[in-house]
Design a protein around this motif. Structure first.
Motif, mmCIF file in Angstrom:
data_model
loop_
_atom_site.group_PDB
_atom_site.id
_atom_site.type_symbol
_atom_site.label_atom_id
_atom_site.label_comp_id
_atom_site.label_asym_id
_atom_site.label_seq_id
_atom_site.Cartn_x
_atom_site.Cartn_y
_atom_site.Cartn_z
ATOM 1 N N HIS A 172 -11.102 1.157 -2.118
ATOM 2 C CA HIS A 172 -9.879 0.751 -1.369
ATOM 3 C C HIS A 172 -9.879 -0.738 -0.838
ATOM 4 O O HIS A 172 -10.708 -1.482 -0.554
ATOM 5 C CB HIS A 172 -9.718 1.736 -0.160
ATOM 6 N N GLN A 227 -7.434 -3.588 1.121
ATOM 7 C CA GLN A 227 -6.235 -3.830 1.908
ATOM 8 C C GLN A 227 -5.263 -4.781 1.381
ATOM 9 O O GLN A 227 -5.586 -5.487 0.462
ATOM 10 C CB GLN A 227 -6.576 -4.516 3.406
ATOM 11 N N ASP A 228 -3.997 -4.638 1.804
ATOM 12 C CA ASP A 228 -3.220 -5.376 1.118
ATOM 13 C C ASP A 228 -3.298 -7.105 1.241
ATOM 14 O O ASP A 228 -3.779 -7.529 2.366
ATOM 15 C CB ASP A 228 -1.547 -5.122 1.651
ATOM 16 N N SER A 279 -3.097 -4.101 -7.153
ATOM 17 C CA SER A 279 -2.819 -2.623 -7.672
ATOM 18 C C SER A 279 -3.935 -2.159 -8.488
ATOM 19 O O SER A 279 -4.231 -2.748 -9.496
ATOM 20 C CB SER A 279 -1.491 -2.539 -8.384
ATOM 21 N N ARG A 281 0.908 -0.955 0.112
ATOM 22 C CA ARG A 281 0.106 -0.147 -0.062
ATOM 23 C C ARG A 281 0.848 1.232 0.037
ATOM 24 O O ARG A 281 0.373 2.340 -0.208
ATOM 25 C CB ARG A 281 -1.100 0.115 1.278
#
Length: 457
Positions: free
Chosen positions: A451, A453-454, A320, A236
């Protein structure tokens, strides 16, 4: 249309048992669903021999796997060679691909998963998915638009394939047949991008995944960077051309040869580690290593020992929204990101271009909100034009300007447009092909922001 559920006879189920057992042993299989079965029975009658009865069954299967790698051709070849008593057509997709397709209103996957006969599940349970109500009018409209868009183009390729076949150019014939079912304009872009190019793997080697500590909380610290403290970069933290500003530092108890350093004399570092000693000692791999004396309780689960973290490398996140490649020096990269063993500004320009973003959108597995999985198997095949260092200079100068502007939080749109124009010229795209890439980029840019999260964080 009334739903038609698939049912197999006891004999047919027994016939399928052998192939199903073989498939789940060979591949990472979550579900196998039968969505069609054709029975062809024939009787041959003659005055010379007794009546001969022949029968053949053609099964149509969907295999859902845990592996995102596309293996449908491999699996089809396997069942063709393995199972001779019946004909099998098998479709193979990852679980995320299937669920995303159903959520987007795919009539095929909805019908197969909802109405097909489930022959196997890894967890022993029925596939549980919320199926949307399909609108026949919408489905028809999409199919009609798709048909008229593709038919004329496919017919041209089909005619070309016939000419190749008649003249004995069988390899060309196969290529033309493949093109008949692929969008011509997109196919041309892919073909041009690969022409006189080498893969990223050939250019600088395979991307390398970041370190895996197995328990980040035991290593992340507020202590200032020093001999055994480095900046720690998550996926991130990595943005396109941006200087990386990590929010975390991590204990890195390795010397320059990646031998574990005894940090007991470093009181502050040892205090941080010792607080989590029990959890650190019970990590997978480390726990077994402690038993046989090959591991230290505060070393990482996974670390690539071919790297020098003080060198400058290209890095990118594993998940990504668009291309987000940049440079880093002196930081440890988490497993939610990858590292490319090169600091070439020319390579960085190509990787961050709209053309490569367009290709990655075709090749990669998509996730919610337009995010893509930048797995090694997708990134390694990115086509790079292998031009001389002198020819790279125009790219390099502009990238240096972008990197400097980013440090000062200045807008770099004009510079990035110059890079895209150079890439289009280098890859010899026509105005029509450039428009396709630009329209795709604009559609992405205007999509609602989501969005994530990783992964694996």
């Amino acid at each position: 249309m009334e739903k038609q559920h698939i049912n197999l006879s006891t004999l047919q189920c027994r016939e399928m048992e052998k192939i199903i057992t073989s498939l789940i042993e060979k591949y990472k299989t979550e579900y196998i669903i039968c969505f069609g079965c054709l029975n062809d029975a024939k009787t041959a009658t003659s005055c010379f021999i007794e009546d001969v009865k022949q029968s053949n069954t053609h099964y149509f299967l969907l295999m859902i796997t845990t592996d995102i790698t596309r293996i449908e051709h491999e699996v089809q070849d396997y069942v063709n060679n393995f199972f001779e008593k019946a004909t099998i057509t098998i479709v193979v997709h990852g679980m995320e691909t299937v669920t995303n397709a159903i959520a987007q209103g795919s009539r095929f996957f909805t019908a197969v998963c909802r109405d097909g006969m489930q022959l196997y599940s890894a967890n022993g349970l029925r596939l549980n998915i919320d199926y949307p109500n399909l609108n026949p009018a919408t489905t028809f409209s999409k199919a009609q638009k798709h048909y008229y868009h593709r038919f004329g183009m496919a017919l041209g390729f089909l005619e070309s394939a016939g000419v190749c076949y008649d003249n004995g150019f069988y390899s060309n014939c196969m290529f033309e047949l493949h093109q008949a079912v692929v969008n011509n304009e997109i196919a041309n872009i892919i073909h041009k991008s690969r022409s006189n190019a080498i893969t990223l793997k050939e250019f600088c080697g395979l991307p390398i995944v970041g370190v895996k500590t197995g328990f980040n909380e035991g290593f992340i610290t507020d202590l200032a960077p020093g001999p055994f403290i480095k900046s720690y970069v998550f996926g991130r933290d990595i943005k396109k051309y941006q200087p990386i500003k990590p929010n975390n530092n991590i204990i890195f108890s390795y010397d320059n040869e990646f031998k574990i350093v005894l940090v007991e004399t470093e009181k502050e570092i040892y205090s941080v580690l010792n607080t989590h000693k029990q959890k650190l000692s019970n990590r997978a791999i480390v726990k077994e290593g402690l038993k046989n004396g090959t591991k230290c309780w505060y070393e990482y689960q996974q670390v690539n020992k071919s790297l020098n973290y003080d060198d400058e490398y290209i890095v990118y996140p594993n998940v990504s929204l668009g291309n987000n490649f940049t440079l880093t020096t002196g930081a440890v990269i988490d497993m939610t990101a990858f590292l490319i063993k090169s600091n070439s500004r020319y390579l960085l320009a190509i990787l961050n271009s709209k053309l490569i973003a367009f290709l990655m959108d075709i090749w990669s597995i998509s996730r919610r909100g337009g995010y893509l999985e930048y797995k090694v198997q997708y990134v390694e095949k990115i086509p790079i034009k292998n031009i001389s260092f002198d020819e790279q200079q125009t790219f390099i100068k502009i990238v240096d300007q972008i990197l400097e502007a980013k440090k000062q939080d200045r807008d770099t749109t004009t510079f990035e447009q110059q890079i895209d124009a150079l890439v289009y010229q280098l890859y010899e795209l026509t105005p029509a092909e450039i428009a396709i890439v630009e329209n795709s980029a604009n559609a992405k840019a205007n999509a609602p922001e989501v969005h994530l999260q990783d992964s694996f964080e």
